[in-house]
Design a protein around this motif. Structure first.
Motif, PDB file in Angstrom:
ATOM      1  N   ALA A 180     -16.855 -14.665  17.934  1.00 13.87           N
ATOM      2  CA  ALA A 180     -15.712 -15.480  18.377  1.00 13.87           C
ATOM      3  C   ALA A 180     -16.116 -16.204  19.656  1.00 13.87           C
ATOM      4  O   ALA A 180     -15.817 -15.747  20.762  1.00 13.87           O
ATOM      5  CB  ALA A 180     -14.506 -14.581  18.618  1.00 13.87           C
ATOM      6  N   ASN A 181     -16.836 -17.327  19.494  1.00 14.86           N
ATOM      7  CA  ASN A 181     -17.465 -17.960  20.655  1.00 14.86           C
ATOM      8  C   ASN A 181     -16.722 -19.181  21.187  1.00 14.86           C
ATOM      9  O   ASN A 181     -17.118 -19.770  22.186  1.00 14.86           O
ATOM     10  CB  ASN A 181     -18.898 -18.353  20.318  1.00 14.86           C
ATOM     11  N   ASP A 182     -15.622 -19.602  20.511  1.00 19.15           N
ATOM     12  CA  ASP A 182     -14.990 -20.840  20.982  1.00 19.15           C
ATOM     13  C   ASP A 182     -13.923 -20.587  22.032  1.00 19.15           C
ATOM     14  O   ASP A 182     -13.414 -21.531  22.627  1.00 19.15           O
ATOM     15  CB  ASP A 182     -14.423 -21.660  19.809  1.00 19.15           C
ATOM     16  N   VAL A 183     -13.596 -19.327  22.284  1.00 18.64           N
ATOM     17  CA  VAL A 183     -12.620 -19.057  23.346  1.00 18.64           C
ATOM     18  C   VAL A 183     -13.349 -18.902  24.686  1.00 18.64           C
ATOM     19  O   VAL A 183     -14.347 -18.200  24.782  1.00 18.64           O
ATOM     20  CB  VAL A 183     -11.779 -17.802  23.026  1.00 18.64           C
ATOM     21  N   VAL A 184     -12.860 -19.624  25.704  1.00 17.18           N
ATOM     22  CA  VAL A 184     -13.451 -19.537  27.035  1.00 17.18           C
ATOM     23  C   VAL A 184     -12.790 -18.393  27.797  1.00 17.18           C
ATOM     24  O   VAL A 184     -11.562 -18.335  27.879  1.00 17.18           O
ATOM     25  CB  VAL A 184     -13.247 -20.854  27.819  1.00 17.18           C
ATOM     26  N   VAL A 185     -13.609 -17.473  28.305  1.00 17.92           N
ATOM     27  CA  VAL A 185     -13.073 -16.316  29.019  1.00 17.92           C
ATOM     28  C   VAL A 185     -13.239 -16.503  30.523  1.00 17.92           C
ATOM     29  O   VAL A 185     -14.353 -16.619  31.026  1.00 17.92           O
ATOM     30  CB  VAL A 185     -13.778 -15.020  28.580  1.00 17.92           C
ATOM     31  N   ALA A 186     -12.101 -16.568  31.239  1.00 14.72           N
ATOM     32  CA  ALA A 186     -12.130 -16.604  32.707  1.00 14.72           C
ATOM     33  C   ALA A 186     -11.748 -15.221  33.216  1.00 14.72           C
ATOM     34  O   ALA A 186     -11.088 -14.455  32.525  1.00 14.72           O
ATOM     35  CB  ALA A 186     -11.158 -17.647  33.231  1.00 14.72           C
ATOM     36  N   GLY A 187     -12.203 -14.907  34.407  1.00 20.51           N
ATOM     37  CA  GLY A 187     -11.870 -13.589  34.975  1.00 20.51           C
ATOM     38  C   GLY A 187     -12.268 -13.581  36.423  1.00 20.51           C
ATOM     39  O   GLY A 187     -11.735 -14.345  37.226  1.00 20.51           O
ATOM     40  N   LYS A 188     -13.275 -12.761  36.730  1.00 24.07           N
ATOM     41  CA  LYS A 188     -13.822 -12.796  38.079  1.00 24.07           C
ATOM     42  C   LYS A 188     -14.359 -14.214  38.298  1.00 24.07           C
ATOM     43  O   LYS A 188     -15.027 -14.769  37.425  1.00 24.07           O
ATOM     44  CB  LYS A 188     -14.953 -11.776  38.223  1.00 24.07           C
ATOM     45  N   GLY A 189     -14.011 -14.771  39.456  1.00 19.66           N
ATOM     46  CA  GLY A 189     -14.354 -16.181  39.655  1.00 19.66           C
ATOM     47  C   GLY A 189     -13.045 -16.929  39.800  1.00 19.66           C
ATOM     48  O   GLY A 189     -12.743 -17.464  40.865  1.00 19.66           O
ATOM     49  N   ALA A 190     -12.234 -16.865  38.721  1.00 21.91           N
ATOM     50  CA  ALA A 190     -10.862 -17.388  38.848  1.00 21.91           C
ATOM     51  C   ALA A 190     -10.115 -16.465  39.815  1.00 21.91           C
ATOM     52  O   ALA A 190      -9.316 -16.896  40.643  1.00 21.91           O
ATOM     53  CB  ALA A 190     -10.186 -17.413  37.490  1.00 21.91           C
ATOM     54  N   LEU A 191     -10.405 -15.169  39.691  1.00 21.99           N
ATOM     55  CA  LEU A 191      -9.851 -14.162  40.599  1.00 21.99           C
ATOM     56  C   LEU A 191     -10.993 -13.584  41.427  1.00 21.99           C
ATOM     57  O   LEU A 191     -12.140 -13.605  40.995  1.00 21.99           O
ATOM     58  CB  LEU A 191      -9.174 -13.051  39.801  1.00 21.99           C
ATOM     59  N   PRO A 192     -10.699 -13.053  42.612  1.00 23.32           N
ATOM     60  CA  PRO A 192     -11.782 -12.507  43.445  1.00 23.32           C
ATOM     61  C   PRO A 192     -12.434 -11.285  42.806  1.00 23.32           C
ATOM     62  O   PRO A 192     -11.774 -10.533  42.091  1.00 23.32           O
ATOM     63  CB  PRO A 192     -11.080 -12.121  44.754  1.00 23.32           C
ATOM     64  N   MET A 193     -13.728 -11.132  43.055  1.00 23.91           N
ATOM     65  CA  MET A 193     -14.464  -9.997  42.498  1.00 23.91           C
ATOM     66  C   MET A 193     -13.981  -8.695  43.103  1.00 23.91           C
ATOM     67  O   MET A 193     -13.804  -7.705  42.410  1.00 23.91           O
ATOM     68  CB  MET A 193     -15.964 -10.190  42.772  1.00 23.91           C
TER      69      MET A 193
END
Lengths: 691, 487
Positions: free
Chosen positions: A341-354
């Protein structure tokens, strides 16, 4: 432990279908009894001290149910106690502060997790992370992963927390695996209500005893059993856990009309996510959100199928995961990749602080950025900027410190005094209130390595200094770990250092719980186990006991320890009862005396404002909250003078310091004779003739 | 009916031991009485030990029965800009809240007590390290939608209760708390012990916040003498009292050269000179400690009621220096010289707990005060006069070059204060700065020199142990020989 938890205990009695109003951690305690636990253990520490405090006051209820409760020596002892559920189908729970407690417990936990459990085993972890935390910033998540224990992180409201406890036991039994329930500080202290169920008496208990011990080599942590156990973990227990979590819907999906977007969050952060969405106009007060949310009330193990289903058809998702490393985000990325499932972009750390706590502000910033509505933050920025501009300077820091009249403060005053002759000394500090010495005005304490480990951490420091170095340890640390790991070790290795044991009688920093050496004990505890005898037992030859408030003497003994020809560990027991406890006992007694019209001498210290020159050296040697400054009444002077405000408990440190450090003659001790006798009055009159 | 869009958010900033937790319980109880969904949380931990801590509450102002079985999602952490009622139990905590963005002009009612509890870093400095209170009050008035600020601690004391009750009352009285007064008072009654006192405090806070009563007026600030004339009068009076008319005359004479010059310089010099000439020696201390006015003040400070006898015990620890200070100059000099060389300065101090309120103690201390006539013939007197002379001469020289420079030189007198070792340190700092920057300046530019002196002086005041000062002087200041065996 002087504080009574009577009201809280009553809440534990609530029966079927009643309503509980109270704190989260107390709700957990009630949930344990509803789940039919056979035994509960733990070690005090914010934010979960309450579990043990309340249960210790709830002996009545526990005896009726036959539940065994024990305040363990430390977290390792607590975790080891769960071993009872390895062979026998009985439920047990232990509570402690994490990750510090989990660190101490990890030996037992590895063995427990490897052997597996028949009865449900639950660890209630007070995740002490972020604002208000007093410990190293790490995640309990790592322990779940390394030992394969399941980790629950429920939405922070009482019904969900209680449900997590009850389902935690079921999950543990369904997968023969210990389960960790992670509760953040604020979740432990959150108030709310839930419908109670009747307490369940356990099938095996102090009242329902067993006859035949169970032996099964497969449960012993020795090869070859350990090999089989590891396989069993991944081949049997894991799939069983995954099945249970899916079938009982422990994780939740909240739909939303912005179908191409999604947020995956830890259950504990759900409320923060909703609040951020509300602030961005994307959710209402009841949590109905336009952005779909996958709420992970179980953060280990993850369920790849659920994650893939949730992400299906989405362009972008945000993972809201507090703390680092980003175990969950990485696992999600791996799951999606494996499934192609490669077409979904996953944001996480970066958008939020580490790193750092995910407060409302942080989550808002992260989600706003993710949804490209960063401008929503402008007002906050300008608000802060304006405030700082108006204030002119940042507000002075106000860290926690020693209480008024704390018996540990004078010991550090004495160290400062001794330092004048001995020169600066390396001090290995320990965990406990006494660690406040590292803050102004004392700034004493060079390292801290863990509870009861102060002296052990000094092992390689002492030999490499010309003079002797000092370690500090509280009586709490002494019994937690210090006697063996630090003192026995130092004696055995002929350490020539100095150890100061702060004997204030209680585990004060965690809420003045009982210790083996506490001055008085509840019936459920053994009579006094003296520190002095323990020291003798491990062959410490140089032990001196001092009265903390005699600053000059304490400084003298410190200097003696520095200079004596005695080779070997030198222990100074600094005695002084925790002032919190002392005042709790004293107040009612004094009030009664006064009410009866009996004579009572109230002691308060003071400073003569006309001889005080406002140099504040007394404050630099004390830091007592009631020793402070006020405007200089002398119209010619500018700098404020020292003053003793209301709240002074008359511990005498001011005067002692003035003497020991030869500070200044401005301090006085005033003895106010309340309900004076005839003699007092006569003397008073005689004195008044002379001035 | 239409439901509220969002909960009312309340952030309470308090110090450990002020009953912030109890206040949160009151609020939750009062909300329960109105059947409003409400939640409180906190991060006490070790912050309960006198540190700054916060409690956070959310109240959804609609009856549960009207929510159709739904329950609002309440947050556990406050968000900057989104706090409706910001409560601070102490002034600088209110400042901290503003700094963190919790006070929003469009939304926030600020309920704060204006009294100060100084943080350790504020009070431990040699000079005046206190945060500027007036700025916090001004900022509060500007930043808050509505500011309810007055000395709530005083009100609590007057009503024999704890500040949380007054704060709670002020919140309710502000009209922005969605809870009726009787619900709040009911919640306090439910609290049991101390309820009556709490209710008194609550009502006092309520009345003022509601505008029905005037807030207590802050005590008038101490009058600081600033005009030359005024200072001269105070100075002369002080020195007359200190050592008689001749001494006051000496003061006038010493001030002569400055009277015609820059008035600010003259005033500051007059002020420091008066203070320095009335240095606190053993005779002075004994005198001040045995005055009737002093015993009256002590009674006031310890809050002794009429008919309650007060025993006053003083902590005196005279040593070599105090003894030497009373000897003839030559002997005094020899003794201190020897003691300094051998690190014996603090070796022979005699610790005394004197019951100054008692007959014997009183007479003993008073007898020291009677040594006043002997003072001018003593070692300490001569030493002080010599140093005063040196200081005044430098101020005068500097005045000829530049007034700002002269002001900085004058201000150096501020460094010498305290007793025993503190006094020794202060004096050493003074001499270090004098030798390095006043008498042998690195640059001949007056402005440069003034700047350097100020920098060094501030360093010495901020950090009496002198590390920072060493830096400011560009060399380690070493004046304290390690004492071999201390008191």
């Amino acid at each position: 432990m002087e504080r009574s938890f009577r009201q809280e205990v009553e809440l534990l009695r609530l029966g079927e279908g009643e309503t509980f109003h109270g704190e989260g951690i107390l709700a957990v305690t009630k949930a344990l009894l509803q789940s039919g636990v056979s035994y509960v253990g733990g070690y005090q520490g914010a934010p979960v001290s309450h579990v043990m405090d309340v249960l210790n006051d709830a002996r009545g209820i526990l005896d009726e149910l036959g539940v065994h409760v024990e305040t363990n020596a430390n977290e390792a002892g607590a975790a080891a106690m769960l071993g009872a559920s390895i062979n026998y189908p009985m439920r047990g729970a232990v509570a402690f502060k994490s990750t510090v407690g989990t660190n101490v417990a990890s030996d037992a936990l590895s063995n427990l997790a490897s052997a597996g459990v028949k009865g449900g085993a639950l660890l209630v972890l007070g995740e002490d992370y972020g604002e208000g935390s007093s410990i190293i910033q790490e995640r309990s998540h790592a322990f779940a992963m390394k030992s394969q224990m399941w980790l629950l992180d429920p939405r922070p409201n009482l019904p969900k927390i209680v449900q997590a406890v009850e389902q935690g036991f079921e999950l543990s039994e369904a997968s023969s695996t210990p389960v960790m329930l992670q509760l953040r500080i604020r979740a432990c202290h959150v108030t709310g209500s839930f419908r109670t169920r009747a307490n369940r008496a356990p099938a095996i208990s102090r009242r329902q005893v067993m006859a035949n011990p169970d032996f099964d080599y497969a449960r012993i942590c020795l090869p070859p059993a350990t090999y089989a156990q590891e396989k069993h973990k991944v081949e049997v227990r894991w799939p069983a856990a995954v099945r249970f979590i899916r079938e009982h819907r422990l994780n939740e999906v909240f739909p939303g009309d912005m179908a191409d977007t999604g947020i995956l969050c830890q259950g504990g952060l759900y409320n923060a996510v909703i609040r951020a969405l509300q602030q961005l106009g994307l959710a209402d007060a009841f949590g109905t959100s336009r952005v779909p949310i996958y709420c992970m009330n179980v953060t280990y193990p993850l369920l790849p199928e659920e994650i893939i289903d949730f992400c299906a058809g989405k362009k972008r998702v945000l993972v809201v995961e507090e703390g680092q490393p980003a175990y969950i985000e990485d696992a999600i990325l791996a799951a999606l990749r494996r499934a192609g499932a490669n077409d979904v972009v996953v944001a996480g750390k970066g958008a939020l602080p580490m790193a750092g706590e995910y407060t409302g502000e942080v989550v808002l910033a992260g989600i706003a950025g993710f949804l490209d509505s960063g401008r929503a933050l402008e007002p906050i920025r300008s608000l802060k900027a304006k405030a700082l501009d108006l204030l002119g300077a940042p507000a002075p820091a106000r860290p926690p410190g020693f209480c008024v009249g704390c018996p540990e403060r004078p010991v550090f005053s004495a160290m400062k005094v001794a330092e004048r002759t001995t020169g600066p000394v390396h001090v290995s500090a320990d965990i406990g209130c006494h660690l406040f010495s590292s803050l102004p005005p004392f700034n004493i304490g060079n390292t801290v390595l863990g509870y009861g480990l102060g002296l052990a951490s000094n092992s390689a420091v002492n030999p490499v200094f010309g003079g002797r170095t000092v370690s500090v340890m509280g009586d709490g640390g002494f019994w937690h770990n210090g006697l063996t790991t630090s003192i026995a070790n130092a004696a055995f290795n002929k350490d020539d250092g100095i150890l100061v044991i702060m004997k204030n009688g209680y585990s004060s920093a965690t809420g003045t719980q009982e210790l083996p050496s506490s001055p008085q004990h509840s019936e459920s505890k053994a009579a006094d186990m003296a520190i002095e005898r323990a020291l003798q037992g491990v062959g410490v030859g140089w032990v001196k006991t001092v009265d903390n408030y005699r600053v000059g003497e304490v400084a003298g003994v410190l200097k003696e320890a520095m200079t004596t020809g005695y080779k070997g560990l030198k222990v100074i027991i600094a005695e002084g009862e925790c002032q919190l406890e002392r005042q709790r006992k004293l107040r009612p007694v004094v009030a009664e005396k006064l009410a009866k019209g009996e004579r009572h001498v109230r002691v308060k210290y003071g400073v003569d404002e006309d001889t005080c020159t406002g140099d504040h050296s007394c404050i630099r040697l004390s830091g007592c909250p009631t020793l402070t400054v006020k405007d200089n009444p002398d119209p010619l002077r500018r700098d404020p003078v020292a003053t003793v405000i209301e709240g002074c408990v008359g511990c005498g440190l001011c005067g002692e310091n003035a003497h020991a450090a030869v500070l200044c003659p401005s301090f006085y001790r005033a003895e106010v004779v309340q309900n004076p006798g005839l003699l007092d009055k006569a003397l008073g009159r005689l004195r008044s003739l002379f001035k | 009916m239409t439901l509220p869009e969002r909960p009312i958010t309340i952030l309470i900033a308090a110090l450990g031991g002020e009953g912030g937790g109890v206040m949160a319980d009151w609020l939750i109880e009062a909300a329960a009485q109105c059947a409003y969904p409400a939640q409180s949380t906190s991060i006490p931990g070790v912050a309960q030990r006198t540190g700054a801590t916060t409690y956070y509450l959310e109240i959804f102002p609609a009856r549960e029965s009207e929510l159709g079985g739904r329950s609002p999602v309440l947050s556990l952490t406050p968000s900057p800009g989104s706090v409706d009622i910001m409560v601070a139990s102490e002034l600088v905590e209110a400042g901290r809240a503003m700094q963190n963005g919790y006070v929003n002009p469009e939304r926030t009612t600020l309920v704060a007590s204006t009294h100060r509890i100084y943080a350790t870093v504020e009070k431990m400095q040699m000079g005046d390290g206190r945060f500027d209170s007036d700025r916090v009050v001004a900022a509060g008035k500007q930043l808050a939608k509505r500011a309810v600020m007055f000395d709530m601690r005083r009100l609590a004391q007057e009503n024999g209760t704890v500040i949380n009750a007054v704060l709670f009352g002020a919140m309710a009285g502000s009209g922005d708390l969605p809870l009726p007064r009787d619900a709040c008072e009911q919640a306090i009654r439910g609290g049991g012990r101390g309820a009556e006192a709490s209710l008194r405090g609550f009502s006092a806070g309520f009345e003022i916040a509601a505008g029905a009563q005037a807030a207590p007026q802050p005590p008038a600030p101490v009058q600081r003498a600033s005009e030359l004339r005024e200072i001269m009068d105070l100075g002369e009076g002080r020195l007359r009292d200190y050592q008689g008319e001749a001494y006051a005359a000496l003061y006038r004479e010493r001030m002569q050269p400055f009277l015609e010059g820059d008035q600010k310089l003259a005033a500051e010099t007059a002020r420091h000179l008066a203070l320095w000439m009335s240095y606190e020696d053993i005779v002075r201390v004994a005198d001040l400690k045995t005055r009737a006015s002093r015993f009256e003040r002590v009674r006031r400070e310890v809050g002794a009621k009429d008919g309650e006898p007060v025993v006053v015990i003083d902590f005196l620890k005279p040593g070599v220096e105090e003894f030497a200070s009373l000897l003839p100059p030559s002997m005094g000099r020899a003794l201190t010289g020897w003691a300094q060389k051998n690190g014996r300065l603090d070796a022979y101090n005699v610790g005394m707990h004197l019951k100054t309120s008692g007959v014997f103690g009183y007479l003993l201390v008073r007898s020291l005060a009677w040594l006043k006539p002997w003072r001018p013939y003593c070692f300490r007197y001569q030493e002080e006069q010599r140093l005063i002379g040196r200081w005044l001469a430098r101020v005068q020289e500097a005045a000829a070059r530049s007034v700002p420079l002269a002001l900085e030189v004058t201000e150096c007198a501020r460094l010498i204060k305290g007793y025993g070792e503190t006094h020794r340190r202060g004096k050493a700092n003074f001499l270090a700065i004098f030798e390095a920057l006043v008498e042998n300046p690195a640059s001949s530019d007056a402005a440069e020199q003034a700047k350097a002196i100020r920098k060094a002086r501030e360093a010495a005041l901020a950090d009496p142990e002198g590390k920072a000062l060493g830096g400011a002087l560009g060399k380690p200041v070493t004046w304290l020989k390690p004492v071999r065996s201390g008191g």
